[in-house]
Design a protein around this motif. Structure first.
Motif, short mmCIF file in Angstrom:
data_model
loop_
_atom_site.label_atom_id
_atom_site.label_comp_id
_atom_site.label_asym_id
_atom_site.label_seq_id
_atom_site.Cartn_x
_atom_site.Cartn_y
_atom_site.Cartn_z
N ARG A 1 0.94 -1.25 -0.09
CA ARG A 1 0.00 -0.11 0.02
C ARG A 1 0.84 1.30 0.14
O ARG A 1 1.72 1.34 0.55
CB ARG A 1 -0.95 -0.10 1.27
N SER B 1 -3.94 6.52 -7.79
CA SER B 1 -4.14 6.74 -6.19
C SER B 1 -5.57 7.52 -6.32
O SER B 1 -6.09 7.85 -7.30
CB SER B 1 -3.25 7.92 -5.79
N VAL C 1 -6.39 11.56 3.08
CA VAL C 1 -5.27 11.17 2.25
C VAL C 1 -5.57 10.69 0.77
O VAL C 1 -6.87 10.39 0.37
CB VAL C 1 -4.43 9.97 3.10
N THR C 2 -4.40 10.47 0.20
CA THR C 2 -4.81 9.85 -1.24
C THR C 2 -3.92 8.36 -0.98
O THR C 2 -2.96 8.35 -0.23
CB THR C 2 -4.20 10.42 -2.36
N SER C 3 -4.69 7.22 -1.55
CA SER C 3 -3.71 6.03 -1.21
C SER C 3 -4.29 4.95 -2.52
O SER C 3 -5.09 5.25 -3.51
CB SER C 3 -4.68 5.33 -0.33
N THR D 1 0.38 5.33 0.59
CA THR D 1 -0.47 6.60 1.03
C THR D 1 0.22 7.93 1.18
O THR D 1 1.49 7.98 1.01
CB THR D 1 -1.00 6.48 2.56
N SER D 2 -0.70 9.09 0.91
CA SER D 2 0.19 10.37 0.86
C SER D 2 -0.81 11.37 1.66
O SER D 2 -1.99 11.73 1.42
CB SER D 2 0.24 10.98 -0.44
N TYR E 1 5.03 10.51 -0.26
CA TYR E 1 4.25 9.00 -0.15
C TYR E 1 5.15 8.52 0.92
O TYR E 1 6.16 8.74 1.34
CB TYR E 1 4.44 8.36 -1.52
#
Length: 415
Positions: free
Chosen positions: A185, A215, A221-223, A187-188, A288
């Motif tokens: 995974r 994403s 968050v973006t993931s 995430t950001s 990220y």
């Protein structure tokens, strides 16, 4: 979740659907058919700036027209800026372009500043814009000239990747871990746009792109994630039916689950597997955190994921049926609502007419009936004499009164 295969998703189309009547690209860009490359580029630049000003997110809310306009302008420029596509279009029109399977691809590494801003603002407006992976990144991977950092299972690494660049990671998986299942995974916390990529070993020593995942914004968050769990796992593609959903708010609900697509790979074998984080921001670097996990320590969550996705699939089937019932009921409701409003208007008009008729029965208004004046005399008949005749009578009376013989009375009084 796991993305689709390279040949299916490394490029993306923003061309209008074939069923849509397209305008002449020369007309869209407002250039002559013999326009030079520089004139076409200049016209596109001016139009891009004009569209940016019109649909800037700070000035406009999300507008479904923006998507159609972007596709029309970008598609037209895509044809006229490519000498071969332009020649094909000039000779045979759109059929030659479509027959050749040409789709509009957005490669941010080849876009100028204005064009990148053009795409970025439309993306911010909610227009689903997918981008290709830079050819330089794919070539470096294929030749094996990329730097691969080790990413042990159970650990995470953070970094910043430049736009249209990639950071590569190697995940070593044992036989036991492969049997349990692997999850990767990214995430950001800054909501950066990125792609999670998975590469397979090439016989020449390099790496071939096999899977990719865009994403998605989830909460703050973006993931993106890839799940290799030995059962069918699904990915959510938010671009499915995005335009229809933008035009029809109700479709946003009914079509929301249509983006759930099956992943192509459900397991990994023992060995070293190559993943990469690709910077997909339009201007800045992408921040990220990537982590690799063995699902053996998340057995409960693994079962829950399988169960919830099955529930979602059943719910999607239910919604398809319910949408048909809902649309039918909505049409009937619209029909009876229109009749309700019409009947309400009719009743109001009839009562208004009745009130007007009733208000005409008033003592303040004379109504001629049978040559006699009624109302205002308490039921008594009045003389039919005209006002001029009455005046004549009064005058004659006064004349006789002034003609009385008063001389005798005066003489008696004086004596």
């Amino acid at each position: 979740m796991v993305g689709s295969k390279k040949e299916e998703e490394t490029s993306s189309s923003v061309a209008p659907a074939a069923a849509v009547t397209r305008r002449d690209p020369y007309e869209v860009l407002n250039v002559a058919r013999d326009a030079s490359d520089q004139e076409i580029k200049s016209a596109y630049r001016k139009l891009a700036l004009k569209v940016i000003d019109r649909y800037h997110p700070d000035k406009n809310a999300s507008n479904p027209e923006a998507s159609e306009l972007f596709k029309e302008v970008a598609y037209s420029y895509n044809i006229l800026s490519d000498p071969e596509k332009r020649r094909q279009y000039d000779n045979a029109g759109f059929e030659a372009i479509d027959a050749d399977g040409t789709d509009m691809e957005i490669d941010l590494s080849n876009l100028g500043t204005v064009n990148t801003m053009f795409a970025a603002l439309f993306s911010k407006l909610g227009v689903p814009i997918k981008t290709t992976i830079s050819a330089n990144v794919l070539e470096d991977a294929l030749t094996g000239t990329v730097t691969v950092k080790p990413l042990p299972l159970g650990s995470s690494l953070s970094g910043k990747v430049e736009k249209q660049s990639a950071h590569f990671f190697g995940v070593n998986v044992t036989e036991e871990q492969a049997q349990a299942g692997i999850i990767v995974r990214v995430t950001s916390a800054t909501q950066s746009k990125f792609k999670l990529l998975y590469f397979e070993q090439d016989n020449g020593g390099g790496y071939n792109l096999a899977l990719q995942e865009e994403s998605e914004k989830t909460g703050k968050v973006t993931s993106a994630g890839m799940y290799f769990l030995h059962f069918q796992v699904y990915r959510m593609d938010s671009s499915v039916n995005a335009l229809a959903m933008a035009k029809d708010p109700e479709a946003a609900f009914f079509k929301r689950l249509e983006g759930l697509q099956p992943c192509e790979v459900s397991e990994l074998k023992a060995g070293t597997h190559i993943f990469a984080v690709y910077g997909d921001n339009f201007f800045k670097t992408a921040s990220y955190t990537i982590e690799a996990i063995c699902s053996a320590t998340y057995e409960s969550s693994t079962h829950k994921l399988k169960d919830i996705e099955q529930q979602i699939l059943r719910k999607r089937t239910d919604l398809r049926q319910f949408e048909t019932e809902y649309r039918k009921a909505l049409a009937q409701y619209t029909e009876v609502s229109n009749r309700y409003n019409q009947e309400k208007q009719n009743v109001e008009e009839l009562l208004k007419q009745r009130d007007n008729i009733q208000s005409s029965f008033t003592s303040g208004r004379a109504v001629v009936n049978g040559g006699k004046i009624g109302n205002g005399n308490n039921g008594r008949e009045e003389s039919s004499s005209s006002p001029s005749e009455e005046d004549g009578k009064d005058k004659s009376g006064k004349k006789r009164w002034f003609n009385l013989n008063l001389k005798g009375y005066t003489d008696k009084k004086s004596s």
